[in-house]
Design a protein around this motif. Structure first.
Motif, PDB file in Angstrom:
ATOM      1  N   THR A  71       0.811  -1.232   0.000  1.00 11.80           N
ATOM      2  CA  THR A  71       0.000   0.000   0.000  1.00 11.80           C
ATOM      3  C   THR A  71       0.835   1.268   0.000  1.00 11.80           C
ATOM      4  N   THR A  72       1.811   1.372   0.867  1.00 10.57           N
ATOM      5  CA  THR A  72       2.620   2.599   0.959  1.00 10.57           C
ATOM      6  C   THR A  72       4.092   2.246   0.901  1.00 10.57           C
ATOM      7  N   ARG A  73       4.898   3.272   0.571  1.00  9.15           N
ATOM      8  CA  ARG A  73       6.352   3.129   0.558  1.00  9.15           C
ATOM      9  C   ARG A  73       6.769   1.954  -0.328  1.00  9.15           C
ATOM     10  N   LEU A  74       6.222   1.942  -1.531  1.00  9.91           N
ATOM     11  CA  LEU A  74       6.436   0.820  -2.442  1.00  9.91           C
ATOM     12  C   LEU A  74       7.809   0.863  -3.095  1.00  9.91           C
ATOM     13  N   ILE A  75       8.336  -0.313  -3.425  1.00 14.67           N
ATOM     14  CA  ILE A  75       9.474  -0.428  -4.335  1.00 14.67           C
ATOM     15  C   ILE A  75       8.878  -0.641  -5.719  1.00 14.67           C
ATOM     16  N   LEU A  76       8.985   0.359  -6.589  1.00 16.44           N
ATOM     17  CA  LEU A  76       8.268   0.353  -7.856  1.00 16.44           C
ATOM     18  C   LEU A  76       8.850  -0.637  -8.867  1.00 16.44           C
ATOM     19  N   ASN A  77      10.112  -0.973  -8.730  1.00 16.34           N
ATOM     20  CA  ASN A  77      10.741  -1.937  -9.643  1.00 16.34           C
ATOM     21  C   ASN A  77      11.194  -3.169  -8.862  1.00 16.34           C
ATOM     22  N   GLU A  78      10.295  -3.708  -8.088  1.00 14.65           N
ATOM     23  CA  GLU A  78      10.608  -4.830  -7.203  1.00 14.65           C
ATOM     24  C   GLU A  78      11.106  -6.052  -7.985  1.00 14.65           C
ATOM     25  N   ALA A  79      10.458  -6.387  -9.090  1.00 15.45           N
ATOM     26  CA  ALA A  79      10.859  -7.561  -9.872  1.00 15.45           C
ATOM     27  C   ALA A  79      12.273  -7.408 -10.414  1.00 15.45           C
ATOM     28  N   GLU A  80      12.590  -6.212 -10.876  1.00 16.49           N
ATOM     29  CA  GLU A  80      13.941  -5.949 -11.399  1.00 16.49           C
ATOM     30  C   GLU A  80      14.980  -6.073 -10.288  1.00 16.49           C
ATOM     31  N   LEU A  81      14.626  -5.567  -9.091  1.00 15.40           N
ATOM     32  CA  LEU A  81      15.541  -5.649  -7.952  1.00 15.40           C
ATOM     33  C   LEU A  81      15.793  -7.111  -7.560  1.00 15.40           C
ATOM     34  N   ILE A  82      14.750  -7.926  -7.583  1.00 10.90           N
ATOM     35  CA  ILE A  82      14.888  -9.347  -7.240  1.00 10.90           C
ATOM     36  C   ILE A  82      15.850 -10.040  -8.205  1.00 10.90           C
ATOM     37  N   MET A  83      15.688  -9.774  -9.497  1.00 10.21           N
ATOM     38  CA  MET A  83      16.553 -10.390 -10.503  1.00 10.21           C
ATOM     39  C   MET A  83      18.008  -9.968 -10.302  1.00 10.21           C
ATOM     40  N   ALA A  84      18.221  -8.690 -10.012  1.00 10.79           N
ATOM     41  CA  ALA A  84      19.586  -8.180  -9.827  1.00 10.79           C
ATOM     42  C   ALA A  84      20.243  -8.800  -8.597  1.00 10.79           C
ATOM     43  N   LEU A  85      19.494  -8.959  -7.528  1.00  6.70           N
ATOM     44  CA  LEU A  85      20.034  -9.565  -6.305  1.00  6.70           C
ATOM     45  C   LEU A  85      20.400 -11.030  -6.535  1.00  6.70           C
ATOM     46  N   ALA A  86      19.523 -11.756  -7.197  1.00 11.73           N
ATOM     47  CA  ALA A  86      19.779 -13.172  -7.460  1.00 11.73           C
ATOM     48  C   ALA A  86      21.035 -13.353  -8.321  1.00 11.73           C
ATOM     49  N   GLN A  87      21.187 -12.476  -9.303  1.00  6.49           N
ATOM     50  CA  GLN A  87      22.345 -12.567 -10.195  1.00  6.49           C
ATOM     51  C   GLN A  87      23.626 -12.166  -9.477  1.00  6.49           C
ATOM     52  N   GLU A  88      23.564 -11.110  -8.664  1.00  6.53           N
ATOM     53  CA  GLU A  88      24.759 -10.596  -7.985  1.00  6.53           C
ATOM     54  C   GLU A  88      25.270 -11.565  -6.924  1.00  6.53           C
ATOM     55  N   PHE A  89      24.373 -12.148  -6.132  1.00  7.33           N
ATOM     56  CA  PHE A  89      24.797 -12.977  -4.998  1.00  7.33           C
ATOM     57  C   PHE A  89      24.632 -14.473  -5.243  1.00  7.33           C
ATOM     58  N   GLN A  90      24.084 -14.830  -6.421  1.00  2.59           N
ATOM     59  CA  GLN A  90      23.878 -16.236  -6.745  1.00  2.59           C
ATOM     60  C   GLN A  90      23.115 -16.956  -5.638  1.00  2.59           C
ATOM     61  N   MET A  91      22.047 -16.316  -5.203  1.00  2.69           N
ATOM     62  CA  MET A  91      21.177 -16.875  -4.159  1.00  2.69           C
ATOM     63  C   MET A  91      19.726 -16.755  -4.590  1.00  2.69           C
ATOM     64  N   ARG A  92      18.892 -17.604  -3.990  1.00  2.00           N
ATOM     65  CA  ARG A  92      17.450 -17.429  -4.152  1.00  2.00           C
ATOM     66  C   ARG A  92      17.026 -16.137  -3.461  1.00  2.00           C
ATOM     67  N   VAL A  93      16.027 -15.472  -4.041  1.00  2.00           N
ATOM     68  CA  VAL A  93      15.428 -14.298  -3.398  1.00  2.00           C
ATOM     69  C   VAL A  93      13.958 -14.621  -3.133  1.00  2.00           C
ATOM     70  N   VAL A  94      13.582 -14.571  -1.867  1.00  2.00           N
ATOM     71  CA  VAL A  94      12.221 -14.911  -1.451  1.00  2.00           C
ATOM     72  C   VAL A  94      11.531 -13.633  -1.003  1.00  2.00           C
ATOM     73  N   THR A  95      10.320 -13.381  -1.497  1.00  2.00           N
ATOM     74  CA  THR A  95       9.565 -12.216  -1.040  1.00  2.00           C
ATOM     75  C   THR A  95       8.578 -12.632   0.037  1.00  2.00           C
ATOM     76  N   VAL A  96       8.414 -11.771   1.025  1.00  2.00           N
ATOM     77  CA  VAL A  96       7.420 -11.997   2.074  1.00  2.00           C
ATOM     78  C   VAL A  96       6.587 -10.727   2.214  1.00  2.00           C
ATOM     79  N   SER A  97       5.356 -10.882   2.663  1.00  2.00           N
ATOM     80  CA  SER A  97       4.461  -9.743   2.853  1.00  2.00           C
ATOM     81  C   SER A  97       3.579 -10.001   4.063  1.00  2.00           C
ATOM     82  N   LEU A  98       3.620  -9.111   5.022  1.00  2.00           N
ATOM     83  CA  LEU A  98       2.772  -9.253   6.208  1.00  2.00           C
ATOM     84  C   LEU A  98       1.304  -9.026   5.873  1.00  2.00           C
TER      85      LEU A  98
END
Length: 600
Positions: free
Chosen positions: A316-343
């Motif tokens: 709802t607020t304080r969104l990361i507008l390019n969340e999918a792009e950020l996930i891909m970049a993190l996975a590529q940079e650290f060679q790790m799975r990226v898991v999203t969670v939402s309360l």
């Protein structure tokens, strides 16, 4: 003769009538008393039933009422000031009509401390762990116990109760920092505040979205202030504790000065982690097995394969507008799975289950970052801040991550590109809107590039900026993250840092000698602390203070050995005071031994 016989018969008849009337009167009186007693018993039974509606614990209503009438209320507190005071009460009562607690006085009442009118300057104690907040004060009215005759019959709560205020039960950070952790350690402080204790929340809020977390503290359902009205006009708690320990809080919210870490923190990461472990057990969460990385290549590879990054997704607020792009970049940079969670979309226990095994937790600034206390040792906390918000001014999660014993590594990133932000000036003021302000003030806020330091809680510039949505600049984010990771200490994730302090040095003594009229020597020696022989210590040193008697200054020395002869600045025929203590591993200080008085 006949007349006298008749008169005698009349006298006997009158006597029999009188006896009959007396017997009937006695029977009626007895019936009346029996009815009165039966009514009293019925009322006591009803009140007992009402008491048992509050608690399943058995209570002898007559005994409880007699104790209140004869002994009144008793209070004994710990702490010198209202800001550090917790009080234990026997038979503290609450009048739901007046919305006031009542202290009943009798000849057997106890009130310690007996403050008189100072009890109102400003209060007996804080009901919340937030220090000296004028909406969190606790006090009571006073009445003689004799007044109970004219009041509604009390309902007794036989449970041991902890009476407190939740500070802001709608906000997860406040739920943990202000309520759950302080309540957990307050209950640990008093042995009868066990799993069977009852929590009573007096701030007046509804249950809120996180009420299930409060339920984890006790096997009994917490009571809200509004619910107390359902149990009668006068409730009396047979044994209660009022107030919360503040020892576990690490942050102040800016009511008096701009927000920041508390000046004198008394908590370490070890206590926070113990609380987290207990809460996870109560939620039936098993922590993902943490792996030691001690050089075995196969273990390293397996550990690497199991590692993953958790990214908090906000809806709802304080969104990361390019969340999918950020996930891909993190996975590529650290060679790790990226898991999203939402309360907003997952249960709290399932979120904690995922976080408890993560190597890195990434989130925009917000209350959800309090879940970092469930991270394993050695994990990284990455906090993102919107444009114009200075990370150094808002540090509750940085302070938590860097507590000694938390063994977490903290990194922050700040959006510095105004074109990468979306503001919401037309929203309500409490969601960052500014259209209710004067045009000139709106223009000033829009032109500002850095929110100045401010007090809590309605600063419009702060609200405007913190509710922005952000397009994360991926290259700058990864650069900051990689740079921050360079300073990450190599923590063995399965072993907490030692915080064992040395004891006193043993058998300290001094010897003196006068060399000339202007020269003297002072030799100080001691034995190692008793607990040293049971510890593995990397580095051991001793601190010695020498002060000439009557002077205000002292000479400090750091020494590697257990005896030393001092000659510089030592005068003949002079008395010196000498203190000695041990230092483990550079910063773990022991207590000073008893002061030595050495005469040259």
């Amino acid at each position: 003769m006949r007349a006298s016989v008749a008169g005698c018969k009349m006298s006997i008849g009158a006597l029999l009538n009188g006896l009959l009337v007396s017997v009937v009167a006695a029977l009626l009186w007895k019936y009346s008393k029996l009815s009165e007693h039966a009514a009293l018993l019925e009322e006591e039974l009803h009140m007992t039933q009402q008491s048992q509606e509050v608690s399943q614990a058995h209570i002898d209503y007559h005994v409880a009422l007699q104790a209140l009438q004869e002994h009144g209320t008793r209070m004994v507190c710990t702490g010198k000031m209202h800001t550090d005071r917790i009080c234990r009460f026997d038979y503290l009562c609450y009048c739901s009509e007046a919305e006031e607690f009542v202290f009943f006085h009798s000849n057997s009442s106890v009130m310690l401390p007996n403050l008189g009118s100072r009890r109102f300057q400003p209060a007996l104690l804080d009901l919340s762990s937030v220090e000296d907040h004028n909406t969190q004060y606790f006090n009571f009215l006073e009445l003689p116990a004799a007044a109970l005759k004219f009041m509604p019959k009390p309902v007794f709560v036989p449970d041991v109760t902890l009476i407190l205020n939740r500070f802001n039960p709608d906000n997860l950070m406040h739920v943990f920092h202000d309520d759950l952790i302080p309540a957990f350690y307050t209950m640990m402080q008093y042995s009868d505040l066990d799993d069977e204790a009852r929590l009573v929340f007096m701030e007046g809020w509804g249950e809120g979205p996180h009420f299930d977390l409060y339920r984890l503290l006790s096997s009994k359902q917490p009571l809200l202030k509004e619910q107390l009205k359902n149990f009668g006009k006068l409730m009396c708690f047979t044994k209660s504790y009022v107030g919360l320990s503040k020892m576990t809080t690490w942050y102040q919210y800016g009511f008096v000065q701009p927000q920041g870490p508390k000046a004198n923190m008394l908590v370490s990461g070890n206590e926070i982690r113990q609380f987290a472990r207990v809460l996870m057990d109560k939620m039936n969460i098993t922590r993902v097995e943490e792996m030691e990385k001690d050089g075995g290549s196969s273990e390293d590879e397996k550990g690497r394969k199991d590692e993953y990054i958790v990214l908090f997704s906000r809806s709802t607020t304080r969104l990361i507008l390019n969340e999918a792009e950020l996930i891909m970049a993190l996975a590529q940079e650290f060679q790790m799975r990226v898991v999203t969670v939402s309360l907003d979309e997952q249960s709290f226990p399932s979120t904690v289950q995922v976080i408890s095994g993560a190597s890195m937790l990434i989130s925009m600034h917000g209350a959800q970052l309090i879940t970092s206390l469930f991270l394993p040792r050695g994990a990284v906390v990455v906090e993102l801040f919107p444009f114009a918000v200075n990370p150094e001014q808002y540090t509750p999660y940085k302070t938590l991550a860097t507590l000694p014993g938390m063994d977490l590594h903290y990194v922050s990133w700040r959006n510095t590109k105004e074109e990468n932000t979306i503001t919401h000036p037309d929203k309500p003021w409490d969601q960052g809107g500014i259209t209710h302000l004067e045009k000139e003030e709106q223009e000033r806020i829009l032109a500002s590039k850095d929110v100045p330091r401010h007090l809590c809680c309605r600063n419009p510039e702060w609200l405007f900026r913190i509710y922005q949505d952000t397009l994360v600049d991926i290259p700058s984010f990864l650069e900051v993250l990689k740079e921050g990771m360079k300073t990450k200490p190599s923590v063995r994730r399965s072993k907490p840092a030692s915080t064992v302090h040395p004891g006193r040095v043993r058998e300290p003594q001094c010897q003196t000698s006068v060399q000339t009229t202007n020269e003297a020597k002072l030799t100080v020696s001691w034995q190692i602390p008793w607990n040293l022989k049971y510890l593995k210590v990397r580095e051991l040193k001793y601190e010695v203070w020498i002060q000439e008697q009557g002077e205000n200054t002292y000479m400090p020395y750091i020494l590697p050995q257990q005896n030393y002869t001092f000659s510089e600045n030592i005068k003949p025929f002079t008395t010196y005071l000498v203190w000695v203590r041990c230092i483990f591993n550079k910063n773990l200080l022991g207590p000073f031994a008893d002061v030595l008085m050495c005469r040259t």
